[in-house]
Motif scaffolding. Structure first.
Motif, short mmCIF file in Angstrom:
data_model
loop_
_atom_site.label_atom_id
_atom_site.label_comp_id
_atom_site.label_asym_id
_atom_site.label_seq_id
_atom_site.Cartn_x
_atom_site.Cartn_y
_atom_site.Cartn_z
N VAL A 530 0.84 -1.21 0.00
CA VAL A 530 0.00 0.00 0.00
C VAL A 530 0.87 1.25 0.00
CG1 VAL A 530 -1.57 1.37 1.44
CG2 VAL A 530 -2.06 -1.04 1.01
N ILE A 531 1.95 1.24 0.77
CA ILE A 531 2.86 2.39 0.79
C ILE A 531 3.46 2.61 -0.60
CG2 ILE A 531 5.03 3.27 1.71
CD1 ILE A 531 4.40 1.83 4.32
N VAL A 532 3.93 1.52 -1.22
CA VAL A 532 4.55 1.64 -2.55
C VAL A 532 3.52 2.12 -3.57
CG1 VAL A 532 5.69 0.37 -4.41
CG2 VAL A 532 6.27 -0.12 -2.02
N GLU A 533 2.31 1.57 -3.51
CA GLU A 533 1.27 1.99 -4.45
C GLU A 533 0.94 3.47 -4.30
OE1 GLU A 533 -1.92 -0.65 -3.58
OE2 GLU A 533 -0.93 -2.40 -4.47
N GLY A 534 0.91 3.95 -3.06
CA GLY A 534 0.64 5.37 -2.82
C GLY A 534 1.72 6.26 -3.40
N LEU A 535 2.98 5.86 -3.26
CA LEU A 535 4.08 6.65 -3.81
C LEU A 535 4.07 6.61 -5.34
CD1 LEU A 535 6.92 5.57 -1.33
CD2 LEU A 535 5.63 7.72 -1.33
N GLU A 536 3.75 5.43 -5.90
CA GLU A 536 3.62 5.34 -7.35
C GLU A 536 2.51 6.23 -7.87
OE1 GLU A 536 5.26 0.75 -8.10
OE2 GLU A 536 3.12 1.23 -8.31
N ALA A 537 1.39 6.28 -7.14
CA ALA A 537 0.26 7.10 -7.56
C ALA A 537 0.64 8.58 -7.61
CB ALA A 537 -0.92 6.89 -6.63
N LYS A 538 1.44 9.04 -6.63
CA LYS A 538 1.88 10.43 -6.62
C LYS A 538 2.76 10.73 -7.84
CE LYS A 538 1.79 11.11 -1.59
NZ LYS A 538 2.62 11.40 -0.37
N GLY A 539 3.71 9.83 -8.12
CA GLY A 539 4.57 10.03 -9.27
C GLY A 539 3.82 9.98 -10.58
N ARG A 540 2.88 9.04 -10.68
CA ARG A 540 2.07 8.94 -11.90
C ARG A 540 1.24 10.21 -12.11
NH1 ARG A 540 0.80 4.16 -11.13
NH2 ARG A 540 -1.00 4.52 -9.77
N GLU A 541 0.67 10.72 -11.02
CA GLU A 541 -0.14 11.94 -11.10
C GLU A 541 0.71 13.12 -11.56
OE1 GLU A 541 -2.53 14.94 -8.06
OE2 GLU A 541 -2.06 12.90 -7.43
N ASP A 542 1.95 13.22 -11.04
CA ASP A 542 2.85 14.30 -11.46
C ASP A 542 3.10 14.27 -12.96
OD1 ASP A 542 3.23 15.43 -8.96
OD2 ASP A 542 4.90 14.11 -8.46
N LEU A 543 3.37 13.09 -13.48
CA LEU A 543 3.74 12.98 -14.89
C LEU A 543 2.54 13.11 -15.81
CD1 LEU A 543 6.34 10.11 -14.43
CD2 LEU A 543 6.84 12.45 -15.13
N VAL A 544 1.41 12.55 -15.43
CA VAL A 544 0.20 12.67 -16.25
C VAL A 544 -0.25 14.13 -16.31
CG1 VAL A 544 -2.25 12.06 -16.41
CG2 VAL A 544 -0.55 10.30 -15.88
N ARG A 545 -0.11 14.84 -15.18
CA ARG A 545 -0.48 16.26 -15.15
C ARG A 545 0.37 17.07 -16.13
NH1 ARG A 545 0.71 17.16 -10.23
NH2 ARG A 545 2.71 18.18 -10.59
N GLN A 546 1.57 16.62 -16.42
CA GLN A 546 2.44 17.33 -17.35
C GLN A 546 2.25 16.88 -18.80
OE1 GLN A 546 6.62 17.72 -15.74
NE2 GLN A 546 5.72 16.63 -14.03
N GLY A 547 1.26 16.03 -19.02
CA GLY A 547 0.92 15.66 -20.39
C GLY A 547 1.47 14.34 -20.87
N TYR A 548 2.12 13.58 -20.00
CA TYR A 548 2.66 12.29 -20.43
C TYR A 548 1.58 11.21 -20.32
CZ TYR A 548 7.11 14.71 -19.99
OH TYR A 548 8.13 15.62 -20.14
N ASP A 549 1.66 10.24 -21.21
CA ASP A 549 0.69 9.15 -21.23
C ASP A 549 0.91 8.24 -20.02
OD1 ASP A 549 -0.89 6.91 -21.79
OD2 ASP A 549 -0.65 7.18 -23.94
N GLU A 550 -0.17 7.91 -19.33
CA GLU A 550 -0.06 7.06 -18.14
C GLU A 550 0.58 5.72 -18.46
OE1 GLU A 550 -3.04 5.07 -14.77
OE2 GLU A 550 -3.72 6.76 -15.99
#
Length: 716
Positions: A530-550
């Protein structure tokens, strides 16, 4: 691939321009009052060399990337706003006390041991601008004392009335439960809406650093707040300049984590040392593509000498609690050792040791060294190099800067000759000897403290002054092979062009993979995942917000680990991101043991003492195109090219000058070999081949410096 990468240094602005299959490099003086002017000039030079128009280029390139030392310089010079801090009641003195070690952070070991002369740095937050609020969260994230909102409003009003220009909120255990920090932010915005408060930033500690430790989290947030304004305006100025020139894409900023992001996803703290770290990234990329083994990356520019370590396999060293200037912070940063020794470093008389002191003060680009003839009156390393015959006064920086030797003579005579009772040339030799020894000592310490031997490493020499001083530095450091990489004078800018979009998120954790007391293995797999998934979600959100494909986002799991109650932790990168069974836990332990043994010696592993995890970290990134480095091998005979001229040059250990052949850039072709002493002058840098060394170019412009008794065929 059409890409512009820029490294804005203290003296020069370097530009690396990729247009389809063409690679173009250019340099211009840094314009500190408006960084955009220096960028425009460097890009104009690159465009002219490529036969293109700047407006056309900016309308068609896929990205523009900036690395800059602006934040580093602002912190050193203490140019920043008045920062105020809100902390938990009872912790008002945590920041001023600085763990009782504030006098020593950022100083060399000799200075740290000199207690009678110890001085704490001037605080970024004065004591009267530190206020506490009534609240308390325990180490489990449970609210023990609810937030007193009336108290918050009162404290914030008083701080603003006292002139606070930036607000830091860093509460105890906020990483376990950030509810109170988030509520304080809401109160501040309610009390002072953005249209009234203006541009004053409000930074929350748990958003800057996810690790435990009140002091380092607070200092990280304070440094971030201190640099926020100057970075916002400077980078905003660069972004506006790009838009005015027809560039309509987001500007990208290089991070000291070894990645990059858009400006709206960048903290000021992440830009510290971003230029030199881009060079370490390029060294890592070169190591992977060419397989040259252990590399010690050295970047000698006009202001500083930066050292980065890339062991065989291309894995960089990270600092997870680096010291920036005089402040301990908790942000992941590629390890870098910076010395105040560059071409513009000022040489002064040291009255205590009765010798010459080099740096850390620099003449920069304005006024620059005395020989620039722009008002500089103090001698620098560049002045010494000119008088020793290494530099061509009429062909320095491709003729962009005409050097005046008379100014160098005047500066050295006025400042040093009488004090040392030596003539000008002897003083110039001492300056050259001193700066080379200073940098060699830095390299030796950096390698030996990590268990490496200098003779096992190839020295990568780049930056505007790297090839000029490489032989002298390596000679004193005990290194026998030097590689001047392709695009050496703008190598850090080249590295910026290879950076990947990357965000690192981390969380303090107490995970015992092996408990030595009851001899049990960790079995709370879901809690860990759960901790790892939460950290991955933050990183994914950062990159998707900048226009990168999930779908393009990748994640890398890293953890800080230690045996038992050891104080030293080791950062470990894993090839798995989840654990589901006993075998996965054993795999984590085995990977840690292998890395620990490689770093500290086989047999030093101690899993029987227990295996603990201090921090869980996830790096989220998107892979992209990179600059291609060609082979460093050469097949066939080499011949010696004809020099274009010759001049007398003075070398350390030689009483009389030597008539030294001078070559132009055409000599850097792979069919040639040049024995020292020799000088090769190119558009952007000067190669000095000292006696006892030889120069052997390779494809794509890389150049070997080798000791005369070295066989490159055996060592590559």
């Amino acid at each position: 691939m059409n890409r512009i990468s820029v490294d804005i240094g203290g003296t020069f602005t370097d530009c690396f321009f990729v247009w389809d299959d063409a690679y173009v490099e250019a340099k211009a003086l840094t314009t500190h009052h408006n960084l955009a002017l220096g960028f425009n000039e460097a890009l104009d030079i690159a465009c002219r060399r490529a036969g293109l128009d700047r407006t056309e280029v900016l309308s068609k390139v896929d990205s523009v990337r900036y690395a800059t030392t602006l934040g580093t310089n602002a912190l050193i010079e203490r140019h920043g706003p008045r920062v105020a801090a809100l902390v938990t009641h009872g912790f008002e003195d945590t920041i001023p006390l600085s763990r009782g070690r504030g006098y020593g952070e950022g100083l060399d070991p000799a200075m740290q041991q000199n207690l009678p002369a110890a001085e704490r740095p001037e605080p970024l937050v004065p004591r009267h601008l530190i206020r506490s609020v009534r609240e308390r969260v325990n180490s489990a994230g449970e609210i023990v004392v609810p937030l007193d909102e009336l108290d918050v409003r009162q404290q914030v009003r008083e701080l603003v009335d006292n002139g606070a220009e930036a607000l830091v909120v860093s509460l105890t255990n906020a990483t376990e439960n950030p509810e109170h920090e988030l509520r304080i932010l809401e109160i501040i915005l309610d009390e002072y809406p953005p249209h009234e408060l203006g541009a004053i930033p409000v930074l929350l500690g748990h958003q800057v650093s996810g690790r435990k430790g009140e002091y380092v989290r607070a200092t990280s947030t304070i440094v971030d707040a201190f640099l926020h304004e100057i970075m916002f305006h400077a980078l905003g100025q660069l972004a506006n300049n790009l838009r005015d020139s027809g560039y309509d894409k987001p500007m990208l900023v290089i991070h000291n984590s070894g990645g990059m992001a858009q400006m709206n996803s960048t903290d000021a703290l992440q830009t510290i040392h971003s230029g030199p770290i881009a060079g370490v990234g390029a060294a890592q990329h070169l190591s992977r593509e060419t397989g040259i083994g252990h590399i010690i990356a050295t970047d000698m520019g006009g202001t500083s000498f930066d050292i980065g370590l890339v062991p065989e396999g291309g894995v960089k060293h990270y600092d997870f609690q680096p010291t920036i200037d005089r402040w301990l912070v908790s942000v992941p940063m590629v390890h870098l050792l910076t010395l105040g020794a560059g071409g513009g470093s000022i040489a002064s008389y040291d009255r205590i040791h009765k010798g010459i002191k080099i740096g850390p003060e620099s003449a920069g680009s304005d006024p620059g060294p005395a020989c620039y003839d722009r008002g500089g009156l103090r001698p620098t390393v560049t002045d010494a190099d000119l008088l020793l015959g290494y530099l061509d006064p009429e062909n320095y920086a491709n003729g962009f800067i005409a050097l005046n030797p008379k100014r160098s003579i005047f500066a050295i005579e006025e400042m040093l000759c009488d004090e040392l009772d030596m003539d000008v040339l002897d003083v110039a030799k001492e300056i050259k000897r001193g700066v080379d020894e200073q940098m060699a000592i830095g390299i030796g310490k950096e390698l030996r403290v990590r268990g490496y031997l200098p003779e096992d490493f190839t020295m990568l020499a780049y930056g505007g002054n790297g090839p000029l001083h490489a032989c002298g530095i390596a000679e004193r450091a005990g290194i026998r092979r030097i590689l001047v990489p392709p695009f050496a004078s703008v190598f850090s800018a080249c590295g910026a062009g290879n950076m990947q979009p990357l965000h690192i998120h981390e969380q303090g954790a107490h995970v015992v993979l092996y408990n030595a007391t009851n001899r049990s293995l960790y079995d709370r797999y879901d809690e860990f995942n759960v901790i790892v998934e939460g950290l991955e979600a933050k990183g994914r959100e950062d990159l998707v917000r900048q226009g990168y494909d999930e779908a393009d986002v990748r994640h890398r799991l890293e953890m800080d680990m230690r045996y038992g109650n050891q104080l030293v932790t080791t950062a470990v990168v894993f090839d798995v991101n989840r654990i589901h069974r006993v075998g996965d836990v054993l795999h984590l332990i085995r990977t840690f043991s292998e890395i620990y043994g490689e770093r500290y010696g086989k047999g030093s592993e101690a899993p029987e003492a227990g295996v603990r995890v201090q921090t869980i970290r996830v790096a989220s990134y998107v892979e992209g195109d990179t600059v291609k480095f060609e082979s460093l091998d050469h097949v066939g005979e080499r011949t010696t090219p004809a020099p274009v001229s010759a001049r007398e040059a003075h070398f350390i250990g030689r009483a009389a000058p030597l008539l030294t052949p001078v070559y132009d850039a055409s000599a850097l072709s792979e069919q040639y070999v040049i024995a020292g002493p020799a000088i090769v002058t190119t558009e952007n840098t000067t190669y000095l081949v000292e006696p006892g060394w030889r120069l052997e170019p390779t494809p794509q412009g890389a150049v070997w410096f080798l000791r005369d008794d070295t066989d490159p065929a055996k060592e590559q």
